[in-house]
Design a protein around this motif. Structure first.
Motif, PDB file in Angstrom:
ATOM      1  N   ALA A  67     -32.361 -38.164 -17.444  1.00 60.96           N
ATOM      2  CA  ALA A  67     -32.099 -36.989 -18.281  1.00 60.96           C
ATOM      3  C   ALA A  67     -32.117 -35.716 -17.450  1.00 60.96           C
ATOM      4  O   ALA A  67     -31.321 -34.800 -17.664  1.00 60.96           O
ATOM      5  N   PHE A  68     -33.031 -35.649 -16.478  1.00 64.81           N
ATOM      6  CA  PHE A  68     -33.108 -34.470 -15.609  1.00 64.81           C
ATOM      7  C   PHE A  68     -31.824 -34.329 -14.795  1.00 64.81           C
ATOM      8  O   PHE A  68     -31.251 -33.244 -14.703  1.00 64.81           O
ATOM      9  N   LYS A  69     -31.381 -35.432 -14.207  1.00 66.62           N
ATOM     10  CA  LYS A  69     -30.149 -35.406 -13.407  1.00 66.62           C
ATOM     11  C   LYS A  69     -28.955 -35.003 -14.256  1.00 66.62           C
ATOM     12  O   LYS A  69     -28.105 -34.205 -13.825  1.00 66.62           O
ATOM     13  N   ASP A  70     -28.870 -35.524 -15.468  1.00 66.25           N
ATOM     14  CA  ASP A  70     -27.757 -35.179 -16.356  1.00 66.25           C
ATOM     15  C   ASP A  70     -27.751 -33.687 -16.674  1.00 66.25           C
ATOM     16  O   ASP A  70     -26.697 -33.043 -16.705  1.00 66.25           O
ATOM     17  N   SER A  71     -28.945 -33.132 -16.913  1.00 61.42           N
ATOM     18  CA  SER A  71     -29.014 -31.709 -17.245  1.00 61.42           C
ATOM     19  C   SER A  71     -28.596 -30.855 -16.053  1.00 61.42           C
ATOM     20  O   SER A  71     -27.923 -29.833 -16.217  1.00 61.42           O
ATOM     21  N   VAL A  72     -28.976 -31.283 -14.846  1.00 58.91           N
ATOM     22  CA  VAL A  72     -28.571 -30.541 -13.643  1.00 58.91           C
ATOM     23  C   VAL A  72     -27.061 -30.646 -13.442  1.00 58.91           C
ATOM     24  O   VAL A  72     -26.403 -29.663 -13.077  1.00 58.91           O
ATOM     25  N   ASP A  73     -26.501 -31.818 -13.682  1.00 56.47           N
ATOM     26  CA  ASP A  73     -25.052 -31.979 -13.548  1.00 56.47           C
ATOM     27  C   ASP A  73     -24.305 -31.062 -14.519  1.00 56.47           C
ATOM     28  O   ASP A  73     -23.236 -30.520 -14.183  1.00 56.47           O
ATOM     29  N   LYS A  74     -24.851 -30.884 -15.703  1.00 54.88           N
ATOM     30  CA  LYS A  74     -24.220 -29.976 -16.664  1.00 54.88           C
ATOM     31  C   LYS A  74     -24.267 -28.531 -16.167  1.00 54.88           C
ATOM     32  O   LYS A  74     -23.313 -27.772 -16.327  1.00 54.88           O
ATOM     33  N   ILE A  75     -25.393 -28.161 -15.546  1.00 54.35           N
ATOM     34  CA  ILE A  75     -25.506 -26.815 -14.983  1.00 54.35           C
ATOM     35  C   ILE A  75     -24.498 -26.625 -13.857  1.00 54.35           C
ATOM     36  O   ILE A  75     -23.838 -25.575 -13.767  1.00 54.35           O
ATOM     37  N   MET A  76     -24.331 -27.643 -13.012  1.00 52.63           N
ATOM     38  CA  MET A  76     -23.376 -27.537 -11.915  1.00 52.63           C
ATOM     39  C   MET A  76     -21.952 -27.400 -12.432  1.00 52.63           C
ATOM     40  O   MET A  76     -21.141 -26.638 -11.897  1.00 52.63           O
ATOM     41  N   THR A  77     -21.641 -28.130 -13.505  1.00 54.25           N
ATOM     42  CA  THR A  77     -20.315 -28.000 -14.119  1.00 54.25           C
ATOM     43  C   THR A  77     -20.116 -26.608 -14.700  1.00 54.25           C
ATOM     44  O   THR A  77     -19.055 -25.990 -14.555  1.00 54.25           O
TER      45      THR A  77
END
Length: 541
Positions: A466-476
């Motif tokens: 979940a943490f990685k997914d949230s960071v990926d959304k921020i990067m997008t």
């Protein structure tokens, strides 16, 4: 036997006495410039190489109206509620505005030093993030070991004698001769005492060995990686795979962007140090990153890749990679896949002329000498050329940028800052990624400050996926922003225009050279939408 006695003696002493990172390589000290309320401070922290251990803290203030300086460690995992009381930093004789003190770092991991100033302008405080990690082991000299072992034998003998006497002689009437029964009691008591000492030695030895094993396991071990260059669809791509065996509970699913990028990667051609690239690889999965390469010449390159984890701790992955032939991706510094990637070519070490023909070539500068940049502007390192640089001293590395007509150049934010710098020693043993605030990333400061604002004793961390997914959304989200929106998002408290700045063409980088030797400095600024790289050589005594 010697080790058992020594360990047990240390165990006995423990009843009376309490036992005592970075995106860097070779630079253990932390330098930070910031404001504590109305006070401008420069803070230098020299952390210990063993944990627990003491860190030396030096605070340099902008004025003499300070009444008291307090310093204390704050750990990410325990927050302000779990931090110890402050210690005072005291004025240094004959050095106005300079204060020094020491703090104990008792736990490994992400931490910080809180500096509190009390003076005529009120109170103020700032946070200096650091990573408390053990990087060394203390070796005991054989002579000291034998001395302590001898003392251990003495303690065992004394304890055995005391127990034996307490069960025999102590029960004797004064003046009464020692009987056979009393002697038997003495021998029996001595055997019991010796047995007790033996058990104590055994338990103490196991306890000490357990501590040693724990310390060995927690001793810092750097990330390692396998890096290679491959051709994909006619384009040269650098692929970096972090070795999973080197991760050791530092799960990279919890990586966070620093200045908007999950990784800052630097390439320097080994030996000559005449080719430099600052790239920002994209994450393919937790362990794999890749970046399109610029048109770099062939050679073996030193590689330094910086990553930051959720608690603000920075780590550097060091590797080497070979580029077997001249890369011809048909790109230049303005047409790379990532618009924030940049590279530059200069003259090799110990020579005055470049060995490569390229429009990107700029000759390496020295202190006090005006040096040309790629767009025709120039840069000056405002350092006295007649005064040698000394290791262990805090320097403000100040650079001034001038337009082609000689007027002050107007700089633009580059990844949320007015400049970035990389410093590498000629043998590659020292590497540092610097910002105008110092060796500390402003992202680390934000992370630690956010943690201090929380009231919970332990941080609430999402599961890894979940943490990685949230960071990926921020990067997008970041990739879809305009540059101005991105700068405001990354650095909301920073003035991203310098129309009103008094010295908007200068940028400073506080730093302490950790070793004597030859260094090369790469300074990166942005002007008229173009990333410019200035290169300088420094000799440190």
């Amino acid at each position: 036997m010697k080790n058992i006695l020594l360990n047990s003696f240390l165990l006995l002493l423990s009843f009376c006495f309490t036992y005592p990172i970075q995106a860097h390589i070779g630079s253990s000290g932390v330098v930070f410039e910031g404001n504590a309320g109305k006070y401008a401070l420069q803070v230098y922290v020299q952390p210990p190489d063993v944990i627990p251990g003491t860190a030396k803290v030096t605070v340099i203030a902008d004025a003499n109206d300070i009444q008291k300086v307090n310093i204390k460690p704050i750990y990410y995992w325990f927050g302000d509620e779990g931090s110890p009381r402050s210690d005072e930093a005291f004025p240094v004789a004959n050095q106005a505005g300079r204060y020094e003190g020491q703090i104990w770092l008792m736990n490994s991991g992400a931490a910080s030093v809180q500096v509190e100033i009390i003076g005529s302008r009120g109170k103020g405080s700032l946070i200096v993030p650091l990573v408390a990690i053990a990087t060394a082991k203390r070796a005991m000299s054989p002579s000291l070991g034998w001395v302590l072992a001898g003392l251990g034998l003495l303690l065992v003998g004394l304890l055995t004698t005391i127990i034996g006497a307490s069960t025999s002689d102590s029960l004797q009437t004064v003046g009464e001769p020692i009987s056979g029964t009393t002697m038997k009691k003495r021998i029996k008591g001595s055997v019991i005492g010796a047995s007790f000492c033996g058990v104590l030695l055994f338990v103490g030895n196991n306890w000490w060995n357990g501590l040693t094993d724990d310390y060995q396991r927690n001793l810092y071990k750097p990330y390692t990686a396998n890096t290679k260059v491959i051709e994909e669809n006619g384009v040269s791509v650098l692929k970096l795979q972090i070795d999973s065996n080197s991760v050791q509970r530092r799960w990279l699913s919890y990586a966070i962007p620093d200045h908007g990028k999950l990784m800052h990667l630097f390439l320097i051609r080994q030996g000559t140090m005449d080719v430099f690239a600052h790239l920002h690889p994209s994450r393919k999965d937790t362990l794999n990153f890749e970046a399109q390469l610029p048109d770099l010449p062939a050679g073996k390159y030193l590689l330094y890749a910086d990553v930051m984890r959720y608690q603000g701790a920075q780590y550097t992955i060091a590797d080497t990679v070979e580029i077997k032939k001249q890369i011809s991706n048909g790109n230049n510094s303005s047409t790379l896949k990532d618009p924030y990637d940049a590279y530059a070519i200069t003259n090799p070490l110990n020579t005055k002329e470049a060995s490569i023909k390229s429009d990107l070539i700029t000759i390496c500068g020295t202190p006090g000498v005006k040096t040309k940049l790629q767009d025709g502007s120039s840069i000056v390192w405002e350092e006295d050329p007649n005064k040698p640089l000394m290791m262990g001293k805090v320097y403000d590395l100040k650079f001034s940028i001038l337009s082609p007509d000689g007027t002050k150049a107007k700089l633009e934010p580059y990844l949320g800052m007015m400049g970035h710098a990389a410093i590498v020693k000629d043998d590659g043993s020292v590497y540092i990624h610097l910002h105008p605030t110092g060796t500390v990333s402003s992202t680390s400061v934000s992370v630690m400050q956010k943690r201090l604002d929380e009231t919970s004793k332990k941080p609430n961390i999402l599961p890894a996926i979940a943490f990685k997914d949230s960071v990926d959304k921020i990067m997008t989200k970041l990739s879809m922003m305009t540059e101005a929106e991105r700068d405001n998002f990354l650095m909301p408290n920073m003035l991203h225009t310098n129309d009103k700045a008094e010295h908007h063409n200068t940028v400073n980088f506080p730093y302490v050279f950790p070793q004597a030797g030859k260094y090369r400095i790469w300074l990166q600024v942005k002007r008229n939408g173009k990333i410019l790289t200035g290169t300088f050589d420094a000799k440190v005594m």
